[in-house]
Design a protein around this motif. Sequence first.
Motif, PDB file in Angstrom:
ATOM      1  N   MET A 269       0.839  -1.289   0.002  1.00  0.00           N
ATOM      2  CA  MET A 269      -0.137   0.038  -0.049  1.00  0.00           C
ATOM      3  C   MET A 269       0.840   1.316  -0.068  1.00  0.00           C
ATOM      4  SD  MET A 269      -3.371  -1.096   0.314  1.00  0.00           S
ATOM      5  CE  MET A 269      -4.237   0.310   0.955  1.00  0.00           C
ATOM      6  N   ILE A 270       0.547   2.237  -0.872  1.00  0.00           N
ATOM      7  CA  ILE A 270       1.198   3.681  -0.853  1.00  0.00           C
ATOM      8  C   ILE A 270       0.316   4.556  -0.529  1.00  0.00           C
ATOM      9  CG2 ILE A 270       3.124   2.743  -2.367  1.00  0.00           C
ATOM     10  CD1 ILE A 270       1.276   4.337  -4.391  1.00  0.00           C
ATOM     11  N   GLN A 271       0.723   5.680   0.287  1.00  0.00           N
ATOM     12  CA  GLN A 271      -0.209   6.851   0.644  1.00  0.00           C
ATOM     13  C   GLN A 271      -0.117   7.979  -0.405  1.00  0.00           C
ATOM     14  OE1 GLN A 271      -2.278   7.235   3.287  1.00  0.00           O
ATOM     15  NE2 GLN A 271      -1.760   5.056   3.769  1.00  0.00           N
ATOM     16  N   THR A 272      -1.174   8.468  -0.799  1.00  0.00           N
ATOM     17  CA  THR A 272      -1.432   9.453  -1.961  1.00  0.00           C
ATOM     18  C   THR A 272      -2.427  10.444  -1.293  1.00  0.00           C
ATOM     19  OG1 THR A 272      -3.425   8.561  -2.931  1.00  0.00           O
ATOM     20  CG2 THR A 272      -1.204   7.464  -3.744  1.00  0.00           C
ATOM     21  N   ALA A 273      -2.352  11.665  -2.255  1.00  0.00           N
ATOM     22  CA  ALA A 273      -3.147  12.485  -1.582  1.00  0.00           C
ATOM     23  C   ALA A 273      -4.673  12.208  -1.465  1.00  0.00           C
ATOM     24  CB  ALA A 273      -3.279  13.771  -2.814  1.00  0.00           C
ATOM     25  N   ASN A 274      -5.047  11.072  -2.063  1.00  0.00           N
ATOM     26  CA  ASN A 274      -6.494  10.441  -2.080  1.00  0.00           C
ATOM     27  C   ASN A 274      -6.365   9.376  -1.112  1.00  0.00           C
ATOM     28  OD1 ASN A 274      -7.534  12.315  -3.923  1.00  0.00           O
ATOM     29  ND2 ASN A 274      -6.591  11.025  -5.624  1.00  0.00           N
ATOM     30  N   GLY A 275      -5.422   9.100  -0.322  1.00  0.00           N
ATOM     31  CA  GLY A 275      -5.540   7.992   0.548  1.00  0.00           C
ATOM     32  C   GLY A 275      -4.676   6.822   0.303  1.00  0.00           C
ATOM     33  N   ALA A 276      -4.809   5.719   0.971  1.00  0.00           N
ATOM     34  CA  ALA A 276      -3.984   4.701   0.490  1.00  0.00           C
ATOM     35  C   ALA A 276      -4.298   3.889  -0.708  1.00  0.00           C
ATOM     36  CB  ALA A 276      -4.111   3.583   1.888  1.00  0.00           C
ATOM     37  N   VAL A 277      -3.479   3.477  -1.427  1.00  0.00           N
ATOM     38  CA  VAL A 277      -3.768   2.874  -2.792  1.00  0.00           C
ATOM     39  C   VAL A 277      -3.053   1.515  -2.723  1.00  0.00           C
ATOM     40  CG1 VAL A 277      -3.377   3.137  -5.182  1.00  0.00           C
ATOM     41  CG2 VAL A 277      -3.830   5.159  -3.849  1.00  0.00           C
ATOM     42  N   PRO A 278      -3.414   0.363  -3.131  1.00  0.00           N
ATOM     43  CA  PRO A 278      -2.987  -0.911  -3.232  1.00  0.00           C
ATOM     44  C   PRO A 278      -2.058  -0.796  -4.565  1.00  0.00           C
ATOM     45  CG  PRO A 278      -5.185  -1.235  -4.046  1.00  0.00           C
ATOM     46  CD  PRO A 278      -5.049   0.183  -3.449  1.00  0.00           C
ATOM     47  N   VAL A 279      -0.783  -1.534  -4.495  1.00  0.00           N
ATOM     48  CA  VAL A 279       0.110  -1.567  -5.671  1.00  0.00           C
ATOM     49  C   VAL A 279       0.735  -2.526  -5.700  1.00  0.00           C
ATOM     50  CG1 VAL A 279       0.506   1.033  -5.368  1.00  0.00           C
ATOM     51  CG2 VAL A 279       1.887  -0.502  -4.126  1.00  0.00           C
ATOM     52  N   ARG A 280       1.398  -3.108  -6.816  1.00  0.00           N
ATOM     53  CA  ARG A 280       2.172  -4.381  -6.860  1.00  0.00           C
ATOM     54  C   ARG A 280       3.709  -3.689  -7.009  1.00  0.00           C
ATOM     55  NH1 ARG A 280      -0.251  -9.148  -5.555  1.00  0.00           N
ATOM     56  NH2 ARG A 280      -2.412  -9.161  -6.171  1.00  0.00           N
ATOM     57  N   VAL A 281       4.570  -4.383  -6.192  1.00  0.00           N
ATOM     58  CA  VAL A 281       5.987  -3.773  -6.104  1.00  0.00           C
ATOM     59  C   VAL A 281       6.812  -4.845  -7.222  1.00  0.00           C
ATOM     60  CG1 VAL A 281       7.917  -3.641  -4.869  1.00  0.00           C
ATOM     61  CG2 VAL A 281       5.637  -2.957  -3.870  1.00  0.00           C
ATOM     62  N   VAL A 282       7.361  -4.264  -8.180  1.00  0.00           N
ATOM     63  CA  VAL A 282       8.137  -5.066  -9.150  1.00  0.00           C
ATOM     64  C   VAL A 282       9.478  -4.549  -9.291  1.00  0.00           C
ATOM     65  CG1 VAL A 282       6.037  -5.458 -10.448  1.00  0.00           C
ATOM     66  CG2 VAL A 282       7.221  -3.458 -11.075  1.00  0.00           C
ATOM     67  N   THR A 283      10.416  -5.203  -9.907  1.00  0.00           N
ATOM     68  CA  THR A 283      11.672  -4.713 -10.293  1.00  0.00           C
ATOM     69  C   THR A 283      11.801  -4.765 -11.899  1.00  0.00           C
ATOM     70  OG1 THR A 283      12.577  -5.823  -8.255  1.00  0.00           O
ATOM     71  CG2 THR A 283      14.329  -5.422 -10.235  1.00  0.00           C
ATOM     72  N   LEU A 284      12.151  -3.686 -12.521  1.00  0.00           N
ATOM     73  CA  LEU A 284      12.373  -3.570 -14.022  1.00  0.00           C
ATOM     74  C   LEU A 284      13.444  -4.032 -14.505  1.00  0.00           C
ATOM     75  CD1 LEU A 284      10.768   0.085 -14.206  1.00  0.00           C
ATOM     76  CD2 LEU A 284       9.584  -2.096 -14.400  1.00  0.00           C
ATOM     77  N   SER A 285      13.792  -4.988 -15.356  1.00  0.00           N
ATOM     78  CA  SER A 285      14.888  -5.589 -15.754  1.00  0.00           C
ATOM     79  C   SER A 285      15.743  -4.388 -16.375  1.00  0.00           C
ATOM     80  CB  SER A 285      14.776  -6.672 -16.682  1.00  0.00           C
ATOM     81  OG  SER A 285      13.884  -7.785 -16.025  1.00  0.00           O
ATOM     82  N   SER A 286      15.232  -3.675 -16.902  1.00  0.00           N
ATOM     83  CA  SER A 286      16.030  -2.567 -17.885  1.00  0.00           C
ATOM     84  C   SER A 286      15.144  -1.291 -17.850  1.00  0.00           C
ATOM     85  CB  SER A 286      16.220  -2.958 -19.055  1.00  0.00           C
ATOM     86  OG  SER A 286      16.572  -1.791 -20.058  1.00  0.00           O
TER      87      SER A 286
END
Length: 210
Positions: free
Chosen positions: A146-163
């Motif tokens: 979850m990340i906090q934004t101006a509109n409250g908490a938002v669910p996210v997926r955490v990834v690693t970009l290869s490039s």
Amino acid sequence: MTLRLAAAALLLPLAAAAQNVSLGGLMGSKALLVIDGQTRMLSPGEAAAGVRLVEIRNGEAVVESDGRRVTLELGGAPAQIKGTPAPAGAREIVIPAGPGGHFVVAGSINGHAVRFMIDTGATLVALSQGEAERIGLDYRGASASMIQTANGAVPVRVVTLSSLRVGSIELANVGAVVVPSAMPMVLLGNSFLSRLQMKREADVMRLQMR
């Protein structure tokens, strides 16, 4: 008259006498050229900093300097038309501010073209689910958070970009989040920016390899 702006990221070799130019946008019969980091709006036949705009055709601009002609594509890679190449690694990206003062630049994620907007307040690179699906990014099995934004908490997926590539600078294993809401551009956050030297001068942002 509509201004068609491309991300005007310009690779500048840090060598004496080198001159680089890219096509940043088109407005009617005029072209917005970025010459060594400086934006110039020219009509065919006009010149600035030793670069003459020869013609505009089909989203491209033909420029000339010292008798050499080069065709520039809208949003394409910059061309070096004078000087000698700098040593490998001696380079920086110069990004002029666009409408609203935002710094927008073309690049790629895992080899797929995207548009970035620099966001120094974002911890990670952030892209929408729609953009992730467009570029074929496998995020559904990634760690949820979850990340906090101006509109409250938002669910996210955490990834690693290869490039992740901007201009000629490419970094591997860049942290990012995929958010469910639509976004006009990918936010270029500090998981990429912190690995570079960054400096803002008025309406120009400079990113340089450390």
